[in-house]
Scaffold this motif. Structure first.
Motif, PDB file in Angstrom:
ATOM      1  N   ALA A 282      -1.868  -7.062 -14.885  1.00 16.52           N
ATOM      2  CA  ALA A 282      -0.657  -8.161 -14.711  1.00 16.52           C
ATOM      3  C   ALA A 282       0.173  -7.631 -13.428  1.00 16.52           C
ATOM      4  O   ALA A 282       0.416  -8.528 -12.545  1.00 16.52           O
ATOM      5  CB  ALA A 282       0.260  -8.357 -15.912  1.00 16.52           C
ATOM      6  N   PHE A 283       0.568  -6.430 -13.347  1.00 13.78           N
ATOM      7  CA  PHE A 283       1.339  -5.689 -12.218  1.00 13.78           C
ATOM      8  C   PHE A 283       1.276  -4.547 -12.278  1.00 13.78           C
ATOM      9  O   PHE A 283       2.208  -3.681 -12.590  1.00 13.78           O
ATOM     10  CB  PHE A 283       2.726  -6.497 -12.527  1.00 13.78           C
ATOM     11  N   PRO A 284       0.076  -3.772 -11.913  1.00 14.12           N
ATOM     12  CA  PRO A 284       0.088  -2.454 -11.874  1.00 14.12           C
ATOM     13  C   PRO A 284       0.905  -1.450 -11.016  1.00 14.12           C
ATOM     14  O   PRO A 284       0.779  -1.919  -9.921  1.00 14.12           O
ATOM     15  CB  PRO A 284      -1.606  -2.324 -11.316  1.00 14.12           C
ATOM     16  N   LEU A 285       1.539  -0.819 -11.701  1.00 12.46           N
ATOM     17  CA  LEU A 285       2.265   0.087 -11.041  1.00 12.46           C
ATOM     18  C   LEU A 285       1.718   1.198 -10.006  1.00 12.46           C
ATOM     19  O   LEU A 285       2.333   1.692  -8.886  1.00 12.46           O
ATOM     20  CB  LEU A 285       3.206   1.200 -12.075  1.00 12.46           C
ATOM     21  N   THR A 286       0.289   1.550 -10.206  1.00  3.32           N
ATOM     22  CA  THR A 286      -0.203   2.132  -9.350  1.00  3.32           C
ATOM     23  C   THR A 286      -0.229   1.860  -7.801  1.00  3.32           C
ATOM     24  O   THR A 286      -0.117   2.309  -6.925  1.00  3.32           O
ATOM     25  CB  THR A 286      -1.918   2.416  -9.756  1.00  3.32           C
ATOM     26  N   ILE A 287      -0.398   0.405  -7.734  1.00  3.79           N
ATOM     27  CA  ILE A 287      -0.333  -0.156  -6.588  1.00  3.79           C
ATOM     28  C   ILE A 287       0.809  -0.311  -5.692  1.00  3.79           C
ATOM     29  O   ILE A 287       0.872  -0.080  -4.449  1.00  3.79           O
ATOM     30  CB  ILE A 287      -0.692  -1.738  -6.475  1.00  3.79           C
ATOM     31  N   LEU A 288       1.938  -0.370  -6.594  1.00  5.76           N
ATOM     32  CA  LEU A 288       3.407   0.024  -5.884  1.00  5.76           C
ATOM     33  C   LEU A 288       3.516   1.432  -5.490  1.00  5.76           C
ATOM     34  O   LEU A 288       4.063   1.699  -4.346  1.00  5.76           O
ATOM     35  CB  LEU A 288       4.441  -0.267  -7.118  1.00  5.76           C
ATOM     36  N   GLU A 289       2.805   2.606  -6.140  1.00  5.70           N
ATOM     37  CA  GLU A 289       3.020   3.900  -5.808  1.00  5.70           C
ATOM     38  C   GLU A 289       2.288   3.825  -4.595  1.00  5.70           C
ATOM     39  O   GLU A 289       2.610   4.670  -3.559  1.00  5.70           O
ATOM     40  CB  GLU A 289       2.325   4.739  -6.934  1.00  5.70           C
ATOM     41  N   SER A 290       1.011   3.347  -4.525  1.00  6.90           N
ATOM     42  CA  SER A 290       0.280   3.375  -3.077  1.00  6.90           C
ATOM     43  C   SER A 290       0.820   3.109  -2.039  1.00  6.90           C
ATOM     44  O   SER A 290       1.089   3.433  -1.037  1.00  6.90           O
ATOM     45  CB  SER A 290      -0.938   2.703  -3.371  1.00  6.90           C
ATOM     46  N   LEU A 291       1.759   1.687  -1.975  1.00  7.83           N
ATOM     47  CA  LEU A 291       2.605   1.361  -1.133  1.00  7.83           C
ATOM     48  C   LEU A 291       3.711   2.208  -0.785  1.00  7.83           C
ATOM     49  O   LEU A 291       3.918   2.426   0.433  1.00  7.83           O
ATOM     50  CB  LEU A 291       3.254   0.145  -1.432  1.00  7.83           C
ATOM     51  N   SER A 292       4.391   2.730  -1.663  1.00  5.85           N
ATOM     52  CA  SER A 292       5.346   3.778  -1.425  1.00  5.85           C
ATOM     53  C   SER A 292       4.991   4.946  -0.600  1.00  5.85           C
ATOM     54  O   SER A 292       5.778   5.562   0.100  1.00  5.85           O
ATOM     55  CB  SER A 292       6.011   4.302  -2.836  1.00  5.85           C
ATOM     56  N   TYR A 293       3.623   5.404  -0.498  1.00  6.78           N
ATOM     57  CA  TYR A 293       2.991   6.557   0.137  1.00  6.78           C
ATOM     58  C   TYR A 293       2.424   6.019   1.383  1.00  6.78           C
ATOM     59  O   TYR A 293       1.841   6.817   2.251  1.00  6.78           O
ATOM     60  CB  TYR A 293       2.089   7.401  -0.721  1.00  6.78           C
ATOM     61  N   LEU A 298      -7.234  -1.700  -1.641  1.00  2.83           N
ATOM     62  CA  LEU A 298      -8.279  -2.647  -1.815  1.00  2.83           C
ATOM     63  C   LEU A 298      -8.444  -2.892  -3.146  1.00  2.83           C
ATOM     64  O   LEU A 298      -8.810  -2.018  -4.112  1.00  2.83           O
ATOM     65  CB  LEU A 298      -9.597  -1.739  -1.244  1.00  2.83           C
ATOM     66  N   SER A 299      -8.242  -4.382  -3.653  1.00  2.00           N
ATOM     67  CA  SER A 299      -7.972  -4.524  -5.138  1.00  2.00           C
ATOM     68  C   SER A 299      -8.724  -6.047  -5.255  1.00  2.00           C
ATOM     69  O   SER A 299      -9.365  -6.447  -4.554  1.00  2.00           O
ATOM     70  CB  SER A 299      -6.505  -4.471  -5.434  1.00  2.00           C
ATOM     71  N   ILE A 305      -1.465  -9.174  -8.550  1.00  2.00           N
ATOM     72  CA  ILE A 305      -1.759  -8.297  -7.320  1.00  2.00           C
ATOM     73  C   ILE A 305      -1.660  -8.811  -6.207  1.00  2.00           C
ATOM     74  O   ILE A 305      -1.290  -8.422  -5.042  1.00  2.00           O
ATOM     75  CB  ILE A 305      -3.274  -7.695  -7.780  1.00  2.00           C
ATOM     76  N   PRO A 306      -2.247 -10.318  -5.998  1.00  2.00           N
ATOM     77  CA  PRO A 306      -2.121 -10.989  -4.574  1.00  2.00           C
ATOM     78  C   PRO A 306      -0.593 -11.086  -4.400  1.00  2.00           C
ATOM     79  O   PRO A 306      -0.199 -11.293  -2.986  1.00  2.00           O
ATOM     80  CB  PRO A 306      -2.718 -12.140  -4.996  1.00  2.00           C
ATOM     81  N   PHE A 307       0.420 -11.058  -5.322  1.00  2.00           N
ATOM     82  CA  PHE A 307       1.875 -11.115  -4.951  1.00  2.00           C
ATOM     83  C   PHE A 307       2.273  -9.862  -4.309  1.00  2.00           C
ATOM     84  O   PHE A 307       3.275  -9.716  -3.527  1.00  2.00           O
ATOM     85  CB  PHE A 307       2.551 -11.094  -6.259  1.00  2.00           C
ATOM     86  N   ILE A 308       1.675  -8.647  -4.737  1.00  2.00           N
ATOM     87  CA  ILE A 308       2.049  -7.467  -4.432  1.00  2.00           C
ATOM     88  C   ILE A 308       1.466  -7.151  -3.029  1.00  2.00           C
ATOM     89  O   ILE A 308       2.166  -6.615  -2.052  1.00  2.00           O
ATOM     90  CB  ILE A 308       1.701  -6.129  -5.292  1.00  2.00           C
ATOM     91  N   VAL A 309       0.451  -7.409  -2.866  1.00  2.00           N
ATOM     92  CA  VAL A 309      -0.652  -7.055  -1.765  1.00  2.00           C
ATOM     93  C   VAL A 309      -0.789  -8.038  -0.639  1.00  2.00           C
ATOM     94  O   VAL A 309      -1.340  -9.064  -1.192  1.00  2.00           O
ATOM     95  CB  VAL A 309      -2.084  -6.410  -2.124  1.00  2.00           C
ATOM     96  N   ASP A 310      -0.366  -8.118   0.644  1.00  2.00           N
ATOM     97  CA  ASP A 310      -0.501  -9.265   1.345  1.00  2.00           C
ATOM     98  C   ASP A 310      -1.577  -8.768   2.416  1.00  2.00           C
ATOM     99  O   ASP A 310      -1.920  -7.660   2.278  1.00  2.00           O
ATOM    100  CB  ASP A 310       0.716  -9.468   2.170  1.00  2.00           C
ATOM    101  N   GLU A 311      -1.794  -9.387   3.360  1.00  2.00           N
ATOM    102  CA  GLU A 311      -3.088  -9.107   4.238  1.00  2.00           C
ATOM    103  C   GLU A 311      -2.800  -8.181   5.197  1.00  2.00           C
ATOM    104  O   GLU A 311      -3.774  -7.264   5.671  1.00  2.00           O
ATOM    105  CB  GLU A 311      -3.479 -10.511   5.125  1.00  2.00           C
ATOM    106  N   ILE A 315      -6.524  -5.375   0.914  1.00  2.00           N
ATOM    107  CA  ILE A 315      -7.721  -6.473   0.864  1.00  2.00           C
ATOM    108  C   ILE A 315      -7.914  -6.903  -0.304  1.00  2.00           C
ATOM    109  O   ILE A 315      -7.816  -5.849  -1.430  1.00  2.00           O
ATOM    110  CB  ILE A 315      -8.929  -6.080   1.483  1.00  2.00           C
ATOM    111  N   ILE A 316      -7.757  -8.130  -0.813  1.00  2.00           N
ATOM    112  CA  ILE A 316      -8.219  -8.775  -2.153  1.00  2.00           C
ATOM    113  C   ILE A 316      -9.679  -8.982  -2.090  1.00  2.00           C
ATOM    114  O   ILE A 316      -9.896  -9.934  -1.332  1.00  2.00           O
ATOM    115  CB  ILE A 316      -7.310  -9.867  -2.292  1.00  2.00           C
TER     116      ILE A 316
END
Length: 365
Positions: A282-293, A298-299, A305-311, A315-316
């Motif tokens: 639904a909304f993985p915190l791991t992806i937020l952690e990745s952005l923070s670093y 690649l998901s 997930i498409p709400f969190i990760v843009d182009e 890559i979706i």
């Protein structure tokens, strides 16, 4: 002036999963406790990830214990608002219906705002199975305010007609890195090997096997794969190790086990890309952690997930069979200082704990 009383019934660690991490933060939120008179009750059910969804005598005892605790809180604390972490299906859904009868009766005597926070998806699938499931879910959600993680999850409730309104509360995480610019300058000065990180529970629906296959197919490339996370069961762990041995991937793969704290931070700092090919999220915190670093992602097109990760930050992947092609695209276009800085800025703008905390207080206002 007396504060509004807020009763929060929520998951907390252990086990450590997305809903529990959010519950830990909510219960420790200074701003929430400052604005409201809060009381917290923990939903206890499973000690490990592998226990989730299983039925045993201990769980039945914990349901009775939880029921009694909520009953006592309603009688003596007398909340004005009730926050509840809701489940989608299986035995937990029927537990939630039982618990909800308490505050449904309580509302007959005192005006109360009810909030259900959904950390996962699957309502539409569940209510589509039978008319009974649809009727029970409509009963459960009657006159309730829904808290969803992003607008992308609204479609999951298309068949539900009884809830009050939908509120959105994207997750946030703590900022665990200082001197980002210095760190990123050093990281991209000289890349000897591409470090690909998979950090999630080691269960197949999270996609670790897809990454394992990817490692086999890219054996000759200058890429090293790092796996980190708890196992769902021993059999899958054995299959994982047998696969590595069979295809001689010992030099291409490192399994770190469950990581936290400094060990986890170091994995993110060394990673050039996070692969998160989940098939149920639904909304993985791991992806937020990745952005923070500042680590691009690649998901898959799952949940929010498409709400969190843009182009510009990742890559979706629409088809997991294209994972190898999209990894090459990511290596060519996203593993660079510019993309890393953009990921960091996206996190700071949208997904910090401070942002989440402010939004949380506004939801209850």
């Amino acid at each position: 002036m007396n504060k509004v009383k807020l009763l929060c019934i929520l998951h907390r660690s252990p086990p450590t999963h997305g809903a529990a991490k959010v519950g830990d933060f909510i219960s420790e939120s200074e701003k929430l406790n400052e604005k409201f008179d809060c009381q917290f009750i923990t939903i206890k059910s499973s000690n490990t990830i592998g226990d989730i969804g299983k039925i045993n005598f201990k769980k039945l005892y914990l349901v009775v214990e939880l029921y009694i605790k909520i009953f006592i809180a309603l009688i003596f604390f007398r909340p004005d608002k009730i926050y509840f972490t809701a489940s989608i299906n299986n035995i937990a859904f029927y537990r939630d219906i039982l618990l909800s009868t308490l505050w449904k009766c309580y509302k007959l005597f005192k005006k109360t705002d009810i909030y259900y926070h959904y950390h996962t998806k699957g309502i539409n699938k569940f209510v589509s199975i039978s008319k009974k499931n649809l009727k029970l879910t409509n009963f459960f959600l009657k006159d309730v305010n829904l808290i969803l993680l992003s607008p992308l999850l609204k479609k999951d409730f298309e068949k539900i007609t009884t809830y009050n309104e939908i509120l959105y509360l994207p997750n946030g995480i703590d900022n665990n890195i200082n001197n980002f610019e210095n760190y990123i300058n050093i990281k991209y000065t000289n890349i000897n090997k591409i470090n690909v990180l998979y950090l999630a529970h080691m269960i197949k629906e999270k996609g670790y096997w897809n990454v394992l296959e990817l490692a086999k197919n890219s054996k000759k490339k200058n890429v090293h794969y790092h796996f980190a996370g708890n196992w769902g069961d021993k059999k899958q762990k054995e299959e994982f190790l047998i696969f590595i041995n069979k295809y001689h991937l010992e030099k291409n793969i490192t399994y770190h086990g469950f990581v936290s704290g400094e060990e986890k931070a170091n994995l993110f700092k060394e990673a050039h890309i996070l692969i998160y090919p989940s098939q149920n999220d639904a909304f993985p915190l791991t992806i937020l952690e990745s952005l923070s670093y500042g680590v691009p992602i690649l998901s898959t097109n799952e949940g929010s997930i498409p709400f969190i990760v843009d182009e510009k930050s990742g890559i979706i992947v629409s088809n997991l069979n294209d994972l190898s092609i999209e990894l090459d695209n990511a290596i060519d276009n996203l593993i660079n200082k510019k993309a890393s800085i953009y990921c960091r800025k996206r996190y700071l703008k949208n997904f910090t704990l401070d942002k989440f905390e402010n939004n949380l207080v506004e939801v209850f206002k």
